[in-house]
Enzyme design. Structure first.
Site, PDB file in Angstrom:
ATOM      1  N   SER A  20       0.836  -1.202   0.000  1.00 13.80           N
ATOM      2  CA  SER A  20       0.000   0.000   0.000  1.00 13.80           C
ATOM      3  C   SER A  20       0.868   1.249   0.000  1.00 13.80           C
ATOM      4  O   SER A  20       1.711   1.442   0.880  1.00 13.80           O
ATOM      5  CB  SER A  20      -0.901   0.012   1.237  1.00 13.80           C
ATOM      6  OG  SER A  20      -1.452   1.303   1.390  1.00 13.80           O
ATOM      7  N   HIS A  45      -1.384  -1.256  -4.262  1.00 11.78           N
ATOM      8  CA  HIS A  45      -2.635  -0.971  -3.544  1.00 11.78           C
ATOM      9  C   HIS A  45      -2.698   0.532  -3.276  1.00 11.78           C
ATOM     10  O   HIS A  45      -1.788   1.101  -2.670  1.00 11.78           O
ATOM     11  CB  HIS A  45      -2.664  -1.761  -2.229  1.00 11.78           C
ATOM     12  CG  HIS A  45      -3.939  -1.640  -1.458  1.00 11.78           C
ATOM     13  ND1 HIS A  45      -5.053  -2.421  -1.725  1.00 11.78           N
ATOM     14  CD2 HIS A  45      -4.283  -0.843  -0.427  1.00 11.78           C
ATOM     15  CE1 HIS A  45      -6.027  -2.101  -0.886  1.00 11.78           C
ATOM     16  NE2 HIS A  45      -5.589  -1.142  -0.080  1.00 11.78           N
ATOM     17  N   ASP A  47      -4.941   3.637  -1.725  1.00 15.64           N
ATOM     18  CA  ASP A  47      -6.011   3.939  -0.774  1.00 15.64           C
ATOM     19  C   ASP A  47      -6.537   5.351  -0.972  1.00 15.64           C
ATOM     20  O   ASP A  47      -5.843   6.330  -0.682  1.00 15.64           O
ATOM     21  CB  ASP A  47      -5.474   3.795   0.655  1.00 15.64           C
ATOM     22  CG  ASP A  47      -5.177   2.348   1.003  1.00 15.64           C
ATOM     23  OD1 ASP A  47      -6.114   1.537   0.984  1.00 15.64           O
ATOM     24  OD2 ASP A  47      -4.005   2.027   1.281  1.00 15.64           O
ATOM     25  N   MET A  49      -9.070   8.139   0.200  1.00 15.51           N
ATOM     26  CA  MET A  49      -9.885   8.520   1.372  1.00 15.51           C
ATOM     27  C   MET A  49     -10.416   9.931   1.199  1.00 15.51           C
ATOM     28  O   MET A  49      -9.690  10.818   0.721  1.00 15.51           O
ATOM     29  CB  MET A  49      -9.029   8.462   2.634  1.00 15.51           C
ATOM     30  CG  MET A  49      -8.357   7.119   2.861  1.00 15.51           C
ATOM     31  SD  MET A  49      -7.522   7.097   4.451  1.00 15.51           S
ATOM     32  CE  MET A  49      -6.621   5.529   4.317  1.00 15.51           C
ATOM     33  N   HIS A  78      -8.589   1.036  -3.645  1.00 10.49           N
ATOM     34  CA  HIS A  78      -9.487   0.834  -2.507  1.00 10.49           C
ATOM     35  C   HIS A  78     -10.138   2.174  -2.177  1.00 10.49           C
ATOM     36  O   HIS A  78      -9.486   3.067  -1.642  1.00 10.49           O
ATOM     37  CB  HIS A  78      -8.634   0.290  -1.337  1.00 10.49           C
ATOM     38  CG  HIS A  78      -9.375   0.111  -0.057  1.00 10.49           C
ATOM     39  ND1 HIS A  78      -8.720  -0.148   1.135  1.00 10.49           N
ATOM     40  CD2 HIS A  78     -10.693   0.128   0.252  1.00 10.49           C
ATOM     41  CE1 HIS A  78      -9.607  -0.269   2.106  1.00 10.49           C
ATOM     42  NE2 HIS A  78     -10.806  -0.098   1.594  1.00 10.49           N
ATOM     43  N   MET A  80     -12.255   4.501  -0.089  1.00  8.24           N
ATOM     44  CA  MET A  80     -12.875   4.744   1.225  1.00  8.24           C
ATOM     45  C   MET A  80     -13.557   6.093   1.137  1.00  8.24           C
ATOM     46  O   MET A  80     -13.139   7.095   1.739  1.00  8.24           O
ATOM     47  CB  MET A  80     -11.783   4.716   2.312  1.00  8.24           C
ATOM     48  CG  MET A  80     -11.334   3.293   2.613  1.00  8.24           C
ATOM     49  SD  MET A  80      -9.725   3.235   3.405  1.00  8.24           S
ATOM     50  CE  MET A  80      -8.683   3.228   1.949  1.00  8.24           C
ATOM     51  N   MET A 149     -11.252  -5.846   5.822  1.00  6.06           N
ATOM     52  CA  MET A 149     -10.472  -4.929   6.653  1.00  6.06           C
ATOM     53  C   MET A 149     -10.107  -5.617   7.969  1.00  6.06           C
ATOM     54  O   MET A 149     -10.978  -6.114   8.683  1.00  6.06           O
ATOM     55  CB  MET A 149     -11.266  -3.647   6.940  1.00  6.06           C
ATOM     56  CG  MET A 149     -11.580  -2.802   5.714  1.00  6.06           C
ATOM     57  SD  MET A 149     -10.156  -2.410   4.689  1.00  6.06           S
ATOM     58  CE  MET A 149      -9.084  -1.564   5.855  1.00  6.06           C
ATOM     59  N   GLY A 157      -0.506   1.639   9.666  1.00  2.86           N
ATOM     60  CA  GLY A 157       0.234   1.388  10.896  1.00  2.86           C
ATOM     61  C   GLY A 157      -0.601   1.074  12.122  1.00  2.86           C
ATOM     62  O   GLY A 157      -0.133   1.217  13.243  1.00  2.86           O
ATOM     63  N   ASP A 187      -6.500  -6.520   4.602  1.00  9.90           N
ATOM     64  CA  ASP A 187      -5.983  -5.151   4.561  1.00  9.90           C
ATOM     65  C   ASP A 187      -5.944  -4.538   5.961  1.00  9.90           C
ATOM     66  O   ASP A 187      -6.982  -4.253   6.550  1.00  9.90           O
ATOM     67  CB  ASP A 187      -6.875  -4.311   3.632  1.00  9.90           C
ATOM     68  CG  ASP A 187      -6.297  -2.927   3.373  1.00  9.90           C
ATOM     69  OD1 ASP A 187      -5.190  -2.633   3.851  1.00  9.90           O
ATOM     70  OD2 ASP A 187      -6.984  -2.142   2.681  1.00  9.90           O
TER      71      ASP A 187
END
Ligand code: DX5
Ligand code: ZN
Length: 228
Positions: A20, A45, A47, A49, A78, A80, A149, A157, A187
């Protein structure tokens, strides 16, 4: 389409690794993409958001489009974000090969999944740690991937949620019952410590952010996770 069978389908022995970029240096994303390209990792990957569905904001289509020029491996995007159905073709045009939307963010999930496939991408649904796996039953046969998830989405982290193992078992059972071929992607909080156990439990794809880009030597970290 950048998917070839070796990069997409899970063959008997190997799981896939999707580092990611969330944990990479955002001032050097091209470098991070090039590292993934020249490593044993299978996918990138990414992300996305929006600060609404999750309490964090990352990047969107323009950044993905810019990175696409430096990559040949599939982009596993992905989302979100709320109302992901509004942006399906925009992410396709930016370079997404696989697009995952959240079960919790799409009211008409069945329609959204069909729209992703009609746009020429693989379709994934991401599911939060609190959502019952059973909720996927009526779309599972149509999916290429379930992004399970193993942390609450929003940040890299975070600590891995142990209940994930039981949820993988439930998803595997449901997948068999539905005759689905969806890959199970895990993930959040994936590390060298739990990767082997996750693969043994049934994970087909491991996403890893902090354990790759937070490592002193990301290339070695990728090799370790691919070999788990
Ligand atoms: C979290 C993201 C993850 C994140 C995982 O909301 O969906 O993809 O990058 O990061 P780590 O591996 O650090 O938990
Ligand atoms: Zn993710």
């Amino acid at each position: 389409m950048r998917f070839r069978s070796a990069q997409y389908l899970r063959h008997t022995m190997a799981h896939l690794l999707a580092p990611s970029l969330l944990s990479a240096d955002f001032a050097n994303l091209q470098q991070a993409v090039e590292l993934i390209e020249t490593s044993e990792a299978a996918w990138h990957h990414l992300d996305v958001m929006d600060g609404v569905f999750v309490p964090n904001i990352t990047f969107g289509m323009p950044v993905i489009k810019a990175l696409r020029k430096h990559a040949r491996k599939p982009f596993d995007v992905h989302l979100m974000i709320v109302r992901p159905e509004q942006y399906i073709t925009a992410f396709r045009d930016a370079g997404a090969d696989l697009l995952s939307v959240h079960l919790e963010a799409s009211t008409h999930l069945h329609r959204t999944v069909q729209a992703i496939k009609a746009a020429g991408m693989k379709a994934g649904v991401a599911i939060n740690p609190h959502s019952r796996v059973d909720l996927l039953e009526d779309v599972l046969a149509d999916l290429d991937l379930v992004c399970m998830m193993s942390v609450n989405p929003g940040f890299g982290g975070q600590q891995f949620i142990e209940r994930t193992y039981a949820r993988i078992a439930a998803l595997k059972e449901l997948r068999a019952k539905c005759g689905s071929k969806a890959l199970i992607e895990i993930d959040g909080g994936v590390s060298a410590e739990n990767a082997g156990k996750l693969v043994a439990a049934g994970a087909d794809v491991l996403v890893a952010g902090n354990s790759v880009f937070g490592a002193a030597d990301p290339r070695t970290a990728i090799r370790t996770l691919v070999g788990a």
